[in-house]
Design an enzyme around this catalytic site. Structure first.
Site, PDB file in Angstrom:
ATOM      1  N   TYR A 117      29.492  42.555  43.138  1.00  0.00           N
ATOM      2  CA  TYR A 117      30.400  41.402  43.103  1.00  0.00           C
ATOM      3  C   TYR A 117      30.805  40.939  44.511  1.00  0.00           C
ATOM      4  CZ  TYR A 117      31.055  42.840  38.185  1.00  0.00           C
ATOM      5  OH  TYR A 117      30.868  43.218  36.881  1.00  0.00           O
TER       6      TYR A 117
ATOM      7  N   HIS B 183      25.527  50.259  37.113  1.00  0.00           N
ATOM      8  CA  HIS B 183      25.772  48.888  36.649  1.00  0.00           C
ATOM      9  C   HIS B 183      24.898  48.530  35.445  1.00  0.00           C
ATOM     10  CE1 HIS B 183      27.519  44.914  38.299  1.00  0.00           C
ATOM     11  NE2 HIS B 183      27.243  44.742  37.030  1.00  0.00           N
TER      12      HIS B 183
ATOM     13  N   ASP C  24      38.531  46.554  37.647  1.00  0.00           N
ATOM     14  CA  ASP C  24      37.090  46.781  37.511  1.00  0.00           C
ATOM     15  C   ASP C  24      36.344  45.867  38.474  1.00  0.00           C
ATOM     16  OD1 ASP C  24      34.598  47.720  36.079  1.00  0.00           O
ATOM     17  OD2 ASP C  24      34.408  45.553  35.853  1.00  0.00           O
TER      18      ASP C  24
HETATM   19  P1  NAP Z   1      35.936  37.279  30.520  1.00  0.00           P
HETATM   20  O1  NAP Z   1      36.904  38.169  31.171  1.00  0.00           O
HETATM   21  O2  NAP Z   1      35.698  37.432  29.056  1.00  0.00           O
HETATM   22  O3  NAP Z   1      36.297  35.749  30.778  1.00  0.00           O
HETATM   23  C1  NAP Z   1      36.555  35.283  32.073  1.00  0.00           C
HETATM   24  C2  NAP Z   1      36.638  33.761  32.016  1.00  0.00           C
HETATM   25  O4  NAP Z   1      37.715  33.372  31.182  1.00  0.00           O
HETATM   26  C3  NAP Z   1      36.883  33.133  33.348  1.00  0.00           C
HETATM   27  O5  NAP Z   1      36.165  31.900  33.386  1.00  0.00           O
HETATM   28  C4  NAP Z   1      38.395  32.874  33.350  1.00  0.00           C
HETATM   29  O6  NAP Z   1      38.694  31.787  34.176  1.00  0.00           O
HETATM   30  C5  NAP Z   1      38.648  32.572  31.904  1.00  0.00           C
HETATM   31  N1  NAP Z   1      39.951  33.008  31.400  1.00  0.00           N
HETATM   32  C6  NAP Z   1      40.641  34.124  31.724  1.00  0.00           C
HETATM   33  N2  NAP Z   1      41.771  34.224  31.007  1.00  0.00           N
HETATM   34  C7  NAP Z   1      41.803  33.151  30.205  1.00  0.00           C
HETATM   35  C8  NAP Z   1      42.727  32.705  29.236  1.00  0.00           C
HETATM   36  N3  NAP Z   1      43.817  33.398  28.972  1.00  0.00           N
HETATM   37  N4  NAP Z   1      42.459  31.530  28.597  1.00  0.00           N
HETATM   38  C9  NAP Z   1      41.341  30.819  28.885  1.00  0.00           C
HETATM   39  N5  NAP Z   1      40.415  31.196  29.795  1.00  0.00           N
HETATM   40  C10 NAP Z   1      40.652  32.362  30.453  1.00  0.00           C
HETATM   41  O7  NAP Z   1      34.505  37.362  31.198  1.00  0.00           O
HETATM   42  P2  NAP Z   1      33.823  38.201  32.362  1.00  0.00           P
HETATM   43  O8  NAP Z   1      34.389  37.885  33.662  1.00  0.00           O
HETATM   44  O9  NAP Z   1      32.365  38.020  32.170  1.00  0.00           O
HETATM   45  O10 NAP Z   1      34.129  39.715  31.983  1.00  0.00           O
HETATM   46  C11 NAP Z   1      35.253  40.422  32.454  1.00  0.00           C
HETATM   47  C12 NAP Z   1      34.867  41.462  33.463  1.00  0.00           C
HETATM   48  O11 NAP Z   1      33.864  42.339  32.947  1.00  0.00           O
HETATM   49  C13 NAP Z   1      34.211  40.904  34.721  1.00  0.00           C
HETATM   50  O12 NAP Z   1      35.117  40.258  35.569  1.00  0.00           O
HETATM   51  C14 NAP Z   1      33.604  42.159  35.283  1.00  0.00           C
HETATM   52  O13 NAP Z   1      34.605  42.961  35.880  1.00  0.00           O
HETATM   53  C15 NAP Z   1      33.053  42.793  34.021  1.00  0.00           C
HETATM   54  N6  NAP Z   1      31.635  42.425  33.757  1.00  0.00           N
HETATM   55  C16 NAP Z   1      30.711  43.416  33.790  1.00  0.00           C
HETATM   56  C17 NAP Z   1      29.382  43.141  33.533  1.00  0.00           C
HETATM   57  C18 NAP Z   1      28.381  44.246  33.560  1.00  0.00           C
HETATM   58  O14 NAP Z   1      27.186  43.987  33.530  1.00  0.00           O
HETATM   59  N7  NAP Z   1      28.821  45.492  33.599  1.00  0.00           N
HETATM   60  C19 NAP Z   1      28.975  41.832  33.263  1.00  0.00           C
HETATM   61  C20 NAP Z   1      29.938  40.827  33.242  1.00  0.00           C
HETATM   62  C21 NAP Z   1      31.257  41.138  33.458  1.00  0.00           C
HETATM   63  P3  NAP Z   1      39.914  31.817  35.263  1.00  0.00           P
HETATM   64  O15 NAP Z   1      39.572  32.866  36.291  1.00  0.00           O
HETATM   65  O16 NAP Z   1      39.917  30.443  35.803  1.00  0.00           O
HETATM   66  O17 NAP Z   1      41.161  32.166  34.477  1.00  0.00           O
END
Ligand code: NAP
Length: 295
Positions: free
Chosen positions: A49, A107, A44
């Site tokens: 991004y 988005h 995704d």
């Molecule tokens: P998330 O996936 O819930 O959390 C990511 C964070 O957690 C990062 O800081 C990562 O750091 C850390 N992490 C990952 N695996 C871990 C684990 N096993 N243990 C501890 N920490 C861990 O948050 P997100 O990035 O906000 O959401 C995921 C995806 O959703 C995004 O990447 C994006 O593709 C999408 N998104 C979409 C929107 C929208 O408006 N549509 C908004 C936000 C996000 P490290 O990289 O250092 O592991």
């Protein structure tokens, strides 16, 4: 349980994908490669991004064929409008260096130009009819946005990607999605937005929640794995982000245990009803104006 979900137009989508929000371009290729090596088949990304090119590089470096990887990306608000969104597809496939997208979504709703949001969606419908995308959808749409969209367009979105982790589960949005046959996809599925550095110290970090920790201990799993499993068992797609190869692999290692109904309910009960991300009903003119470069 398998990693497959069938969307409302019959196509199959891997439920668990890798997210790449805030993955620096120079780290993204390696993260995508690590994910595909660990078994992920869904990435995704988003125009906003700034790493679609590196996502494409990671997929090519994996040696997997194009049809083996489900590519999801998003149109940014500055590209809303019918012709603008058709052109946003050119930019996305140009950067990813692919012939088609698997899932192309808006988005977010743009409350200050909702008619352009609708025109953008009509462009997605055309891309779908022309076979340039396999499915279309939306992100951050609240039930009233869905209602307005459905009243003026033909194709029901396949997916609505929303903020969804144990502290914010948006049950009313999930119910509206289900009512219309839209698959709910969780962003910040392991609560990233509750602990990103610099996003406000007052946030309660769901990764440190004692209920999640106790369930994790019970199963010999990590809190992240428990949260991912909670999404999958409730029929949602989840797209956890990491650029760390160990965490990328760990976040995919969720197919060898099962949460009990009581455990799912205990996690559901953690909902605080407080959004951490931007309010989809509030326009953010400066952010919306960000220009997406040509391919
Ligand atoms: P998330 O996936 O819930 O959390 C990511 C964070 O957690 C990062 O800081 C990562 O750091 C850390 N992490 C990952 N695996 C871990 C684990 N096993 N243990 C501890 N920490 C861990 O948050 P997100 O990035 O906000 O959401 C995921 C995806 O959703 C995004 O990447 C994006 O593709 C999408 N998104 C979409 C929107 C929208 O408006 N549509 C908004 C936000 C996000 P490290 O990289 O250092 O592991």
């Amino acid at each position: 349980m398998t990693n497959e979900l069938i969307l409302n137009n019959g196509i199959t989508m891997p439920a668990l994908g890798l997210g790449v929000f805030q993955s620096a371009p120079e780290e993204t290729t390696a993260a995508v490669e690590a994910a595909l090596a660990a078994g992920y088949r869904h990435i995704d990304t988003a125009a906003a991004y700034g790493n679609e090119r590196e996502v494409g590089e990671g997929i090519r470096a994996s040696g997997l064929g194009r049809a083996e990887v489900f590519i999801e990306t998003k149109v940014w608000v500055s590209d809303y409008g019918y012709n603008e969104t058709l052109h946003a597809w050119d930019k996305a496939v140009g950067k990813l260096d692919v012939e088609y997208l698997d899932l192309f979504i808006l988005h977010q709703p743009a409350p200050d130009r909702f008619e352009k949001t609708i025109s953008a969606y009509k462009a997605l419908e055309r891309l779908l009819f022309e076979g340039r995308v396999r499915a279309i959808g939306v992100s951050n749409f609240m039930p009233h946005h869905l209602k307005e969209l459905l009243a003026s367009t033909e194709i029901v979105p396949a997916v609505n990607q929303i903020e969804l982790h144990p502290y914010f589960t948006q049950p009313e949005v999930q119910a509206a999605d289900t009512e219309h046959g839209i698959l709910t996809q969780a962003w910040s599925p392991i609560g990233g937005i509750t602990f990103y550095p610099g996003w406000g110290e007052e946030r309660r970090n769901v990764m440190e929640d004692p209920v999640v920790a106790a369930i994790a201990r019970e199963h010999g799993k990590t809190p992240a794995q428990v949260m991912i499993r909670w999404h999958l068992q409730q029929g949602r797609s989840a797209i956890p982000k990491s650029t760390n190869p160990g965490r990328i692999a760990g976040n995919f290692d969720v197919f060898d245990f099962q949460l009990a109904a009581g455990e799912l309910a205990a996690i559901d009960a953690l909902d605080r009803g407080v959004r951490n991300g931007p309010d989809p009903d509030v326009a953010r003119p400066e952010r919306f104006a960000m220009v997406i470069p040509e391919a």
